[in-house]
Motif scaffolding. Structure first.
Motif, PDB file in Angstrom:
ATOM      1  N   LEU A  26       0.822  -1.202   0.000  1.00  0.00           N
ATOM      2  CA  LEU A  26       0.000   0.000   0.000  1.00  0.00           C
ATOM      3  C   LEU A  26       0.863   1.261   0.000  1.00  0.00           C
ATOM      4  N   LEU A  27       1.868   1.308   0.881  1.00  0.00           N
ATOM      5  CA  LEU A  27       2.722   2.501   0.978  1.00  0.00           C
ATOM      6  C   LEU A  27       3.588   2.687  -0.263  1.00  0.00           C
ATOM      7  N   GLU A  28       4.248   1.621  -0.671  1.00  0.00           N
ATOM      8  CA  GLU A  28       5.207   1.745  -1.763  1.00  0.00           C
ATOM      9  C   GLU A  28       4.537   2.025  -3.101  1.00  0.00           C
ATOM     10  N   GLN A  29       3.238   1.670  -3.231  1.00  0.00           N
ATOM     11  CA  GLN A  29       2.537   1.965  -4.474  1.00  0.00           C
ATOM     12  C   GLN A  29       1.977   3.386  -4.496  1.00  0.00           C
ATOM     13  N   ASN A  30       1.681   3.917  -3.329  1.00  0.00           N
ATOM     14  CA  ASN A  30       1.016   5.219  -3.270  1.00  0.00           C
ATOM     15  C   ASN A  30       1.944   6.379  -2.896  1.00  0.00           C
ATOM     16  N   PHE A  31       3.129   6.072  -2.359  1.00  0.00           N
ATOM     17  CA  PHE A  31       4.057   7.139  -1.966  1.00  0.00           C
ATOM     18  C   PHE A  31       5.361   6.983  -2.752  1.00  0.00           C
ATOM     19  N   VAL A  32       5.225   7.302  -4.036  1.00  0.00           N
ATOM     20  CA  VAL A  32       6.350   7.213  -4.971  1.00  0.00           C
ATOM     21  C   VAL A  32       6.693   8.614  -5.458  1.00  0.00           C
ATOM     22  N   ASP A  33       8.003   8.922  -5.497  1.00  0.00           N
ATOM     23  CA  ASP A  33       8.481  10.218  -5.999  1.00  0.00           C
ATOM     24  C   ASP A  33       7.789  11.379  -5.296  1.00  0.00           C
ATOM     25  N   ILE A  34       7.823  11.352  -3.957  1.00  0.00           N
ATOM     26  CA  ILE A  34       7.175  12.401  -3.162  1.00  0.00           C
ATOM     27  C   ILE A  34       8.222  13.366  -2.625  1.00  0.00           C
ATOM     28  N   LEU A  35       7.781  14.537  -2.179  1.00  0.00           N
ATOM     29  CA  LEU A  35       8.645  15.550  -1.576  1.00  0.00           C
ATOM     30  C   LEU A  35       8.227  15.757  -0.134  1.00  0.00           C
ATOM     31  N   VAL A  36       9.198  16.010   0.735  1.00  0.00           N
ATOM     32  CA  VAL A  36       8.901  16.298   2.131  1.00  0.00           C
ATOM     33  C   VAL A  36       9.966  17.249   2.673  1.00  0.00           C
ATOM     34  N   GLU A  37       9.540  18.150   3.558  1.00  0.00           N
ATOM     35  CA  GLU A  37      10.433  19.185   4.087  1.00  0.00           C
ATOM     36  C   GLU A  37      10.631  18.989   5.587  1.00  0.00           C
ATOM     37  N   GLY A  38      11.849  19.257   6.069  1.00  0.00           N
ATOM     38  CA  GLY A  38      12.122  19.149   7.494  1.00  0.00           C
ATOM     39  C   GLY A  38      13.569  19.493   7.810  1.00  0.00           C
ATOM     40  N   GLU A  39      13.934  19.242   9.066  1.00  0.00           N
ATOM     41  CA  GLU A  39      15.285  19.535   9.553  1.00  0.00           C
ATOM     42  C   GLU A  39      16.041  18.229   9.776  1.00  0.00           C
ATOM     43  N   THR A  40      17.297  18.190   9.337  1.00  0.00           N
ATOM     44  CA  THR A  40      18.099  16.984   9.477  1.00  0.00           C
ATOM     45  C   THR A  40      18.602  16.820  10.913  1.00  0.00           C
ATOM     46  N   SER A  41      18.660  15.561  11.368  1.00  0.00           N
ATOM     47  CA  SER A  41      19.235  15.261  12.677  1.00  0.00           C
ATOM     48  C   SER A  41      19.775  13.839  12.652  1.00  0.00           C
ATOM     49  N   ASN A  42      20.681  13.569  13.586  1.00  0.00           N
ATOM     50  CA  ASN A  42      21.311  12.239  13.686  1.00  0.00           C
ATOM     51  C   ASN A  42      21.904  11.796  12.359  1.00  0.00           C
ATOM     52  N   VAL A  43      22.565  12.709  11.665  1.00  0.00           N
ATOM     53  CA  VAL A  43      23.161  12.375  10.367  1.00  0.00           C
ATOM     54  C   VAL A  43      24.389  11.495  10.587  1.00  0.00           C
ATOM     55  N   LYS A  44      24.403  10.354   9.906  1.00  0.00           N
ATOM     56  CA  LYS A  44      25.544   9.432   9.991  1.00  0.00           C
ATOM     57  C   LYS A  44      25.846   8.894   8.602  1.00  0.00           C
ATOM     58  N   GLN A  45      27.139   8.756   8.337  1.00  0.00           N
ATOM     59  CA  GLN A  45      27.557   8.157   7.069  1.00  0.00           C
ATOM     60  C   GLN A  45      28.303   6.868   7.375  1.00  0.00           C
ATOM     61  N   SER A  46      27.847   5.766   6.803  1.00  0.00           N
ATOM     62  CA  SER A  46      28.452   4.466   7.081  1.00  0.00           C
ATOM     63  C   SER A  46      29.783   4.331   6.352  1.00  0.00           C
ATOM     64  N   ARG A  47      30.511   3.288   6.691  1.00  0.00           N
ATOM     65  CA  ARG A  47      31.781   3.034   6.014  1.00  0.00           C
ATOM     66  C   ARG A  47      31.590   2.784   4.532  1.00  0.00           C
ATOM     67  N   ASN A  48      30.409   2.296   4.170  1.00  0.00           N
ATOM     68  CA  ASN A  48      30.117   2.039   2.756  1.00  0.00           C
ATOM     69  C   ASN A  48      29.736   3.304   2.002  1.00  0.00           C
ATOM     70  N   GLY A  49      29.595   4.422   2.708  1.00  0.00           N
ATOM     71  CA  GLY A  49      29.256   5.675   2.055  1.00  0.00           C
ATOM     72  C   GLY A  49      27.788   6.015   2.032  1.00  0.00           C
ATOM     73  N   HIS A  50      26.939   5.186   2.678  1.00  0.00           N
ATOM     74  CA  HIS A  50      25.515   5.482   2.732  1.00  0.00           C
ATOM     75  C   HIS A  50      25.243   6.521   3.823  1.00  0.00           C
ATOM     76  N   TYR A  51      24.263   7.390   3.570  1.00  0.00           N
ATOM     77  CA  TYR A  51      23.835   8.375   4.565  1.00  0.00           C
ATOM     78  C   TYR A  51      22.560   7.883   5.252  1.00  0.00           C
ATOM     79  N   TYR A  52      22.555   7.889   6.581  1.00  0.00           N
ATOM     80  CA  TYR A  52      21.354   7.597   7.363  1.00  0.00           C
ATOM     81  C   TYR A  52      21.068   8.822   8.232  1.00  0.00           C
ATOM     82  N   PHE A  53      19.822   9.312   8.192  1.00  0.00           N
ATOM     83  CA  PHE A  53      19.481  10.488   8.988  1.00  0.00           C
ATOM     84  C   PHE A  53      17.978  10.510   9.235  1.00  0.00           C
ATOM     85  N   THR A  54      17.591  11.444  10.098  1.00  0.00           N
ATOM     86  CA  THR A  54      16.170  11.633  10.399  1.00  0.00           C
ATOM     87  C   THR A  54      15.756  13.020   9.937  1.00  0.00           C
TER      88      THR A  54
END
Length: 399
Positions: A26-54
């Motif tokens: 349900l979610l993946e079919q209906n929430f595709v290519d969406i935009l959302v605005e907010g403030e970044t927090s808990n930004v972390k970059q893994s050893r593989n180069g991926h970014y994880y944040f809230t």
């Protein structure tokens, strides 16, 4: 109710996996290519180069991830506290029973939201005391090395450099290249400030850029930049050409300049003014020195003519005569003592010559030695033992 009395369900009950699959679909079919605005927090970059944040606002938060390949294409450098708009797809991760956004677009937030974020951060940092004058470091009067955090290709860099060449050419300018707009700008500006603060090889740091829209100038309103300015161990001058009256970095910095060119004026003296001051001080010093010399010359001349000095001169002349007489007396006494000592030394030399034990050898006589003893009488000589004969020029051993 006992188990025997329970009423069985008349329809199929899904398992956790089945329910999660329905939510995922349900979610993946209906929430595709969406935009959302907010403030970044808990930004972390893994050893593989991926970014994880809230991504969060005042009432909710959204887990986000940017895969390494996408992060490389976007060429971003995320930090905590950035106000951004992200685009992408929602994805459900069944093992953890949670959803997250797979980000494929990152942009600066709109002007309305940015203005709200500006006022919110301004209030927050002011309450913490980051704007208080008690924390402002004094600017150096004659900076020898200036650190500059801005884009190497910007007009701001050229304006500052050309102004310094005319105004204070004695200073050495050290540039730390940093983007001055866009998502990467704030982290790069922070790194530049921290570099000069850590190295401590400059007297003052300029940060800034030329004019632009609020979105363009937003990196200088980021919390990370404000805290880097506050923590910098050397004075910081903020020079951001902007439409609003001040940026956050202006409030926190030790001094604020309206433009990059003005930063060069605020942060350095004018060498021409220094030259004028030196010439003025030189003239005043020459005038005062000449006047003092003439004054003391007159005083010395008057003293030389005074009765008291004449009496002193007479006493000094008498003293000189006494010294000369004493010198003559000392000279005669010294010469007499030297003659007497020479005569005594000569007499001692003659006495030593007479008592010289080798004098007979020098005249051709021979000395007899036996067992290391000088045999002076016949009854001291052992006929059956070896002996030595000594002449002036050496000894001969006899068996």
């Amino acid at each position: 109710m006992s188990e025997d009395n329970q009423i069985p369900f008349l329809f199929d009950i899904p398992t956790v996996s089945e329910l999660t699959d329905k939510i995922k679909s349900l979610l993946e079919q209906n929430f595709v290519d969406i935009l959302v605005e907010g403030e970044t927090s808990n930004v972390k970059q893994s050893r593989n180069g991926h970014y994880y944040f809230t991504l969060k606002d005042a009432e909710a938060s959204l887990p986000c991830v940017i895969w390494r390949s996408m992060a490389q294409r976007l060429d971003i450098d995320l930090t905590d506290g950035q106000h951004i708009v992200v685009g992408g797809d929602l994805q459900v991760y069944p093992p953890h029973g949670r959803y997250q956004m797979i980000v494929s677009l990152v942009q600066q937030a709109g002007i309305g939201k940015l203005q709200q974020a500006f006022e919110k951060l301004k209030t927050k940092l002011k309450e913490e005391g980051l704007f208080d004058d008690v924390h402002k470091k004094p600017l150096p009067k004659f900076p020898q090395k200036i650190g500059l955090v801005t884009s190497a290709t910007s007009a701001a860099f050229q304006d500052i450099r050309s102004t310094l060449e005319k105004r204070w050419p004695l200073a050495q300018v050290k540039l730390y290249h940093a983007s001055v707009q866009g998502i990467n700008a704030a982290p790069e500006i922070v790194k530049g400030i921290e570099y000069f603060s850590r190295e401590q090889n400059v007297d003052v740091v300029f940060i800034g850029r030329g004019g632009g829209s609020l979105e363009d100038l937003w990196p200088f309103n980021e919390e990370a930049v404000a805290r880097a300015v506050f923590d910098c161990t050397v004075p910081v001058i903020s020079a951001v050409g902007h439409e609003v009256d001040f940026s956050i970095s202006d409030f926190v910095a030790d001094a604020r300049a309206a433009t990059p060119t003005h930063a060069a004026v605020v942060g350095t003296p004018d060498i021409n003014e220094i030259r004028f001051q030196v010439e003025d001080y030189t003239r005043k010093l020459e005038t005062h020195t000449s006047g003092a010399i003439e004054l003391y010359k007159d005083r010395v001349s008057n003293l030389a003519k005074s009765y008291a000095l004449q009496v002193v001169k007479q006493k000094m002349e008498s003293a000189r005569n006494n010294v000369r007489n004493l010198e003559q007396q000392m000279k005669h006494r010294t010469e007499s003592l030297i003659r007497n000592h020479k005569e005594q030394l000569t007499e001692l030399h003659h006495i030593l010559d007479k008592k010289n034990p080798n004098e007979p050898l020098e005249k051709g006589f021979v000395r007899l030695w036996q067992d290391g003893k000088w045999i002076r009488k016949s009854d001291q000589f052992a006929k059956q033992s070896a002996f030595e004969l000594e002449w002036e020029d050496g000894k001969v051993e006899m068996e």
